[in-house]
Write an enzyme that holds these catalytic residues in place. Structure first.
Site, PDB file in Angstrom:
ATOM      1  N   HIS A  20     -33.804   6.171  -3.242  1.00 22.79           N
ATOM      2  CA  HIS A  20     -34.047   5.113  -4.221  1.00 22.79           C
ATOM      3  C   HIS A  20     -35.285   4.315  -3.837  1.00 22.79           C
ATOM      4  CE1 HIS A  20     -29.777   6.166  -4.419  1.00 22.79           C
ATOM      5  NE2 HIS A  20     -29.755   5.710  -5.644  1.00 22.79           N
ATOM      6  N   LEU A 111     -21.158  -1.227  -4.712  1.00 27.61           N
ATOM      7  CA  LEU A 111     -21.836  -2.474  -5.074  1.00 27.61           C
ATOM      8  C   LEU A 111     -20.914  -3.679  -4.994  1.00 27.61           C
ATOM      9  CD1 LEU A 111     -24.118  -0.989  -7.835  1.00 27.61           C
ATOM     10  CD2 LEU A 111     -24.773  -1.750  -5.551  1.00 27.61           C
ATOM     11  N   HIS A 251     -35.650   4.071 -10.206  1.00 29.47           N
ATOM     12  CA  HIS A 251     -34.486   3.607  -9.444  1.00 29.47           C
ATOM     13  C   HIS A 251     -34.026   4.578  -8.354  1.00 29.47           C
ATOM     14  CE1 HIS A 251     -30.504   2.014  -8.530  1.00 29.47           C
ATOM     15  NE2 HIS A 251     -30.042   3.228  -8.722  1.00 29.47           N
ATOM     16  N   ARG A 344       9.041  -8.856   6.477  1.00 35.24           N
ATOM     17  CA  ARG A 344       8.011  -9.894   6.257  1.00 35.24           C
ATOM     18  C   ARG A 344       8.369 -11.165   7.018  1.00 35.24           C
ATOM     19  NH1 ARG A 344       9.113 -13.159   0.709  1.00 35.24           N
ATOM     20  NH2 ARG A 344      11.308 -12.665   0.489  1.00 35.24           N
ATOM     21  N   SER A 371       5.262 -15.932   0.071  1.00 38.88           N
ATOM     22  CA  SER A 371       5.891 -14.622  -0.103  1.00 38.88           C
ATOM     23  C   SER A 371       5.506 -13.683   1.037  1.00 38.88           C
ATOM     24  CB  SER A 371       5.457 -13.993  -1.434  1.00 38.88           C
ATOM     25  OG  SER A 371       5.888 -14.792  -2.514  1.00 38.88           O
ATOM     26  N   GLU A 398      -7.731 -10.545  -4.168  1.00 43.30           N
ATOM     27  CA  GLU A 398      -7.386  -9.567  -3.136  1.00 43.30           C
ATOM     28  C   GLU A 398      -8.620  -8.826  -2.635  1.00 43.30           C
ATOM     29  OE1 GLU A 398      -6.122  -9.638  -6.211  1.00 43.30           O
ATOM     30  OE2 GLU A 398      -4.090 -10.419  -5.915  1.00 43.30           O
ATOM     31  N   HIS A 448       6.599  -6.822   0.293  1.00 40.66           N
ATOM     32  CA  HIS A 448       7.210  -6.367  -0.959  1.00 40.66           C
ATOM     33  C   HIS A 448       6.836  -4.910  -1.177  1.00 40.66           C
ATOM     34  CE1 HIS A 448       7.311 -10.704  -1.067  1.00 40.66           C
ATOM     35  NE2 HIS A 448       8.097 -10.711  -2.113  1.00 40.66           N
ATOM     36  N   ASP A 456      10.641  -8.177 -10.292  1.00 46.36           N
ATOM     37  CA  ASP A 456       9.287  -8.228 -10.849  1.00 46.36           C
ATOM     38  C   ASP A 456       8.897  -6.924 -11.543  1.00 46.36           C
ATOM     39  OD1 ASP A 456       8.609 -10.843 -10.438  1.00 46.36           O
ATOM     40  OD2 ASP A 456       7.535 -10.506  -8.566  1.00 46.36           O
ATOM     41  N   HIS A 460       4.791  -4.353 -10.077  1.00 48.29           N
ATOM     42  CA  HIS A 460       4.719  -4.979  -8.762  1.00 48.29           C
ATOM     43  C   HIS A 460       5.330  -4.105  -7.660  1.00 48.29           C
ATOM     44  CE1 HIS A 460       3.504  -8.323 -11.146  1.00 48.29           C
ATOM     45  NE2 HIS A 460       3.550  -9.193 -10.168  1.00 48.29           N
ATOM     46  N   ARG A 507      10.629  -7.010   1.434  1.00 49.38           N
ATOM     47  CA  ARG A 507      11.076  -8.300   0.911  1.00 49.38           C
ATOM     48  C   ARG A 507      12.520  -8.565   1.341  1.00 49.38           C
ATOM     49  NH1 ARG A 507      13.038  -9.961  -5.153  1.00 49.38           N
ATOM     50  NH2 ARG A 507      13.055 -12.185  -4.818  1.00 49.38           N
TER      51      ARG A 507
END
Lengths: 651, 651
Positions: A20, A111, A251, A344, A371, A398, A448, A456, A460, A507
């Site tokens: 590039h 990216l 590019h 947990r 949680s 996240e 979980h 949930d 989930h 959980r």
């Protein structure tokens, strides 16, 4: 000096017939402004702790960085390597790879990752500064980002968090060239980037990115800001190329001989390919000399600071000498008390000991603190303008959490861990893969971890995620079965400096079966016989995490039917793979095998073999209380018994 | 009317002892404003094509939607279901699940997905409108989004794209309550959301979200805008709860009896749990009656439009009657011409036929059009204000591309396909999982599917991605080996209405081995014997995609060493799993098996068995020309021969 970068980039891409050229040619002036006037680095000591960080978030423009590092005299970046651009084994890889090439602070290419990892580094700088003061920690983090970086979703998470935390030492040079691979960026975006950054609390400066002095002034101004700064550098992609400049054809492909000829003419660059005249080399060498002097002055300060040992231990990431002793004592206690808690919760209990025993750990969660149970007493939150705490509220981000943790780990000084639900590893995948590729000690606390999550519902409930993570090279995926295994998993994760870890945690409450203290870390074997058969091994039940309890219950049911079963707990497949074949064979045994895991089957055939059976998930989960889901999906002791009696004669 | 929603939400969460009362209580007024004054839906015909779409992007507030749908009289949402909130089999799942519950336009819960899928729906509305006119297509897409949706990175991709495309019929009500799970949003964000949306080209209105008339006025104003609109609704989470309102404790847990008692008092709600007085029910029924009338008027217009058959075929997603005939003719030609092309190129050639044969397909790429080869002649780009084209420049936004494709598919009228590099499925994972969970006909064109990508290096080379996708329920992962298999994979993907497909395609050229025309779609078997052994089957070589060529070459080398090998091409494991055991056994054979795939081993043991060998990747890739990488990582015919001769005696 900038034209030297342009020429080297053109030449290397042309020789490789791959790469590039456009970005290096467009950003050569801005990069020259940054390096000649500001960057504080000593190429002779690429790991100097107080160096400025430079992140090429637009990683495809790797030749810009390689050309700079060549001219700065990095030991591994001789001219021969520029000629071997993108060839097997060369340090001049297609995209910059941390650990492979000196002076590459983080691996970029996907990216937006570089930008977000840089947020972690800029944060680490402030956090180290809060601990060791201005004399020892006083550096900037500079980023070159392209349009692609700013279009990726992760960029939102990054700038939102950086703006919130007022990371004033983060300075981003945006290569505003108006071109992406498909053509003009107007094909796909109309965003007013400066307004967007201002909305996130950033300082914004717009300049002509081809004007050296304008960029110098902008960086100087940015360094005085009390907020992170975006410098929008208006540039021309492939600047200098007579017909391809300003077009997408510059590019990602070699310019071709004729175009290069024209560019040389336009730029007034008369030197043969790969040659840079001595006076320009000397000018770049001054940058290195300035950096060396700064580093020597810093070392003198370190020597007289009285903090040398502490500082170096932090940078080395050394756990305290009594760390394992404290953990082992707690392991003994856990065995004795045999708590019936979710893993947990066990993780939180262990973290209480860990965070007390070492100051290196920095916790956090993507808005699921209560949680994930990642916050222990006394950590204190990192807040805008005050960076002495050890806990990060990453927000509902996240992906940024993972990339920022990479930045914290790469910067050195910290061992980051961060929590979310296992299913949302989906959102963090891009950065988790880079944790693995770069071999960083980052700990993902993924709670979980199955349909045991319950109400949930399927959005989930992870099903495929254990397989996804196990398939990824260089990640240790721990799924501990009780409090003791949870402790052992933490112990291994914290000691493992070259590999990120995932802790998949329940959980729901689980009994402690490891009541007999073992000095050895049995989880370190990856798998081990958790329950020996009474007399002979008729069947081996393999399980991980919450399903070890199911295997134990199945043993009793099988005993009533005249079948003698062993239970093998397999908290970490990756570590089990590393054991000797003899060990593995002894653990797995020669009897038929039945595996139980509340997850997808993929990967389990390796352990159960041709004759084996698998009890687990075959599709997505559902919304209901956890116990009902286990029954509904037939992941029960009775199902394990049925599978076993399919294989051999039961009474 | 709003208090009825609040009461039902409180009661259902309390009864389930699980769920999220805070959002429904805060947004009850705004939702009432939207539904009573604007929403055009007929609960008796939830699939009416010209209905307004309502997307609860903040899916944890599912009780808001269920309470509304109950009061509107959706057939499946009787009062009993509200009392079975979050119980096994109830339509009142923890998060709204499309296909499980009437009136749920898309599955939400993973934050930001609803918002982005809604962008796809709003885009589909304009695209259908461009084809069928205002008489038949004239509806709005409304979204309720929370702080979490707006913090997730995908929200940036969504609003950037929607603003660029000027999707004026997209109206987002932001539940601006200042609270996330960890506490105040000030813990983790300082972004000025209105300024951010304006920077992306949106119209922004701020209102008191608890004031019915203010929200009504805002929506009316939004509907007149020529840009998408964000209505920032300032609300109080858990509004009405005496001590928990405005606090994170109202977010995701039952309020408790005392708090509910207090809320009833504060709201002046005197009715027993789950009871709603008749006059309120009657008011909600008016909304339904208005919708029914609108639907009937629309059906009259459809009948007289002269476009009925076309319109219904588009909505049904029916491929033309001669579709398979055209594809089969092209398959015959491909076999005869036996082109040596990359499977991405073969995909482009096949798409030329597909896009000509059906107008349902809508292509696109996340800024890799000329690498993914997803654009065929005459498609025309969709651009701001003109939606008649069939090609989308998604920008560098893999995640939004996937979610927008979900929206296009859910809206109905289109079969979306979109391209990126296979490795960047990492960025799109969250939305790809929802394609699978919702069973939508979305086709992912994932090119550059191995180290065969070459010089771009390990950041761009997938290793674990095939395993990740294969582990995911309800996705067909195709890795075709030549042009004919590529055609067959497309044919299957387009016919498969309840399952998304991934086409993993090579960058590098591959010979066509399927030169003999077969009327049957052999790829539909998932795996088949591509080369029979000459006399007896000494070994079976299993391979997919570009490695089938390697297996073929190994056959010749093995023949020279007295070993007779069969080659099994396995383009789709999922379909092979669905074959009879007899078929699978016949294909796999009883001879030892060696598999070759330039990817992680995970999952292959199922096919190679206890005695088998695997030739593939054991870690990340590297930057070098593709051919050198195959040699470097020892994925070669010679390696297949060595593995075979490990298993049996070679001359």
């Amino acid at each position: 000096m900038a034209n030297a970068l342009r020429a080297l980039a053109m030449d290397a891409v042309e020789k490789a017939q791959s790469g590039h050229p456009g970005m290096p040619m467009g950003m050569a002036d801005a990069a020259t402004a940054l390096f000649t006037r500001f960057m504080k680095i000593d190429p002779g000591r690429p790991d100097w702790a107080d160096r400025d960080r430079f992140i090429l978030s637009a990683g495809h423009g790797s030749m810009l960085l390689y050309a700079i590092n060549h001219l700065l005299g990095y030991a591994d970046m001789g001219g021969g390597e520029l000629k071997r651009f993108r060839q097997l084994g060369a340090v001049t890889a297609g995209h910059p790879e941390h650990g492979h090439t000196l002076g590459v602070e983080t691996t970029t290419g996907p990216l937006g990752q570089g930008l977000t990892t840089a947020v972690g580094m800029a944060l680490a700088e402030r956090m180290m500064n809060a601990r060791f003061g201005d004399e020892l920690v006083d550096h900037y983090t500079y980023v070159i980002a392209g349009d692609g970086c700013l279009m990726e979703g992760i960029s939102h998470e990054a700038i939102d968090l950086a703006g919130h935390l007022k990371l004033a030492r983060l300075i981003v040079l945006w290569d505003d060239n108006g071109i992406s691979i498909d053509g003009s960026t107007a094909l796909s975006t109309s965003t007013d980037q400066p307004a967007r950054f201002r909305a996130a609390g950033w300082n914004v400066i717009a300049v002509d990115g081809l004007a050296y002095h304008a960029v110098v002034d902008a960086i100087a101004e940015a360094r005085r800001s009390d907020r992170p700064t975006l410098i929008a550098c208006r540039t021309t992609i492939g600047y200098g190329a007579p017909t391809k400049a300003g077009r997408e054809s510059a590019h990602g492909a070699p310019l071709g001989a004729a175009e290069i000829e024209g560019a040389r003419e336009k730029l007034g660059w008369t030197h043969p390919p790969f040659e840079v005249p001595d006076e320009l080399r000397a000018a770049w060498a001054e940058v290195a000399a300035r950096g060396r002097a700064a580093r020597e002055a810093w070392e003198a300060r370190l020597s007289t600071s009285g903090r040398r040992a502490d500082f170096e231990a932090a940078v080395e990431g050394d756990l305290p000498a009594d760390f394992d002793e404290k953990l082992d004592a707690y392991k003994r206690m856990l065995g004795e008390e045999a708590p019936k808690v979710a893993t947990r919760k066990a993780s939180e209990m262990v973290l209480g000991v860990v965070n007390e025993a070492s100051e290196l750990t920095v916790g956090g969660s993507a808005d699921l603190t209560h949680s994930n149970l990642t916050l222990t007493r006394g950590l204190g939150s990192v807040v805008p303008g005050a960076y002495g705490g050890r806990y990060l509220h990453y927000g509902i981000r996240e992906h940024a959490m993972a990339a920022v943790m990479n930045g914290l780990a790469l910067h050195r000084g910290f061992i980051p861990y961060g929590g979310t639900f296992l299913v949302f590893s989906d959102y963090a995948r891009g950065a988790m893969r880079l944790s693995a590729l770069m071999g960083q000690r980052v700990v993902y606390v993924m709670t979980h971890d199955s349909i045991g999550l319950g109400e949930d519902g399927p959005t989930h409930q992870p099903v495929e995620h254990l397989a996804m993570l196990r398939a990824t090279p260089n990640i240790n995926v721990f799924r501990p079965a009780d409090a003791v295994e949870t402790l052992e998993a933490w112990q291994l994760a914290l000691h493992c400096e070259g590999t990120p870890s995932v802790l998949a945690l329940s959980r729901q409450n689980l009994p402690t079966f490891r009541t007999a203290y073992s000095e050895e870390n049995l989880t370190g074997y990856g798998a081990y016989v958790a329950l020996k058969p009474r007399r002979r091994r008729d069947v081996t039940l393999l399980a991980t995490g919450s399903e070890v309890e199911i295997a134990f219950k199945a043993v009793d049911l099988l005993a009533a039917r005249g079948v003698d079963a062993a239970v093998v707990s397999m908290p970490c497949w990756e570590l089990f793979e590393k054991q000797s074949e003899a060990y593995r064979r002894a653990v797995l045994g020669t009897a038929p095998r039945v595996a139980v895991e509340a997850a997808a089957r993929l990967g389990w055939d390796r352990w159960i073999g041709d004759r084996g059976r698998f009890v687990g998930m075959t599709g997505f989960g559902a919304s209901a209380p956890a116990g009902e889901l286990y029954a509904h999906f037939n992941i029960t002791p009775e199902a394990v018994v049925d599978a076993t009696c399919d294989l051999l004669t039961c009474a």
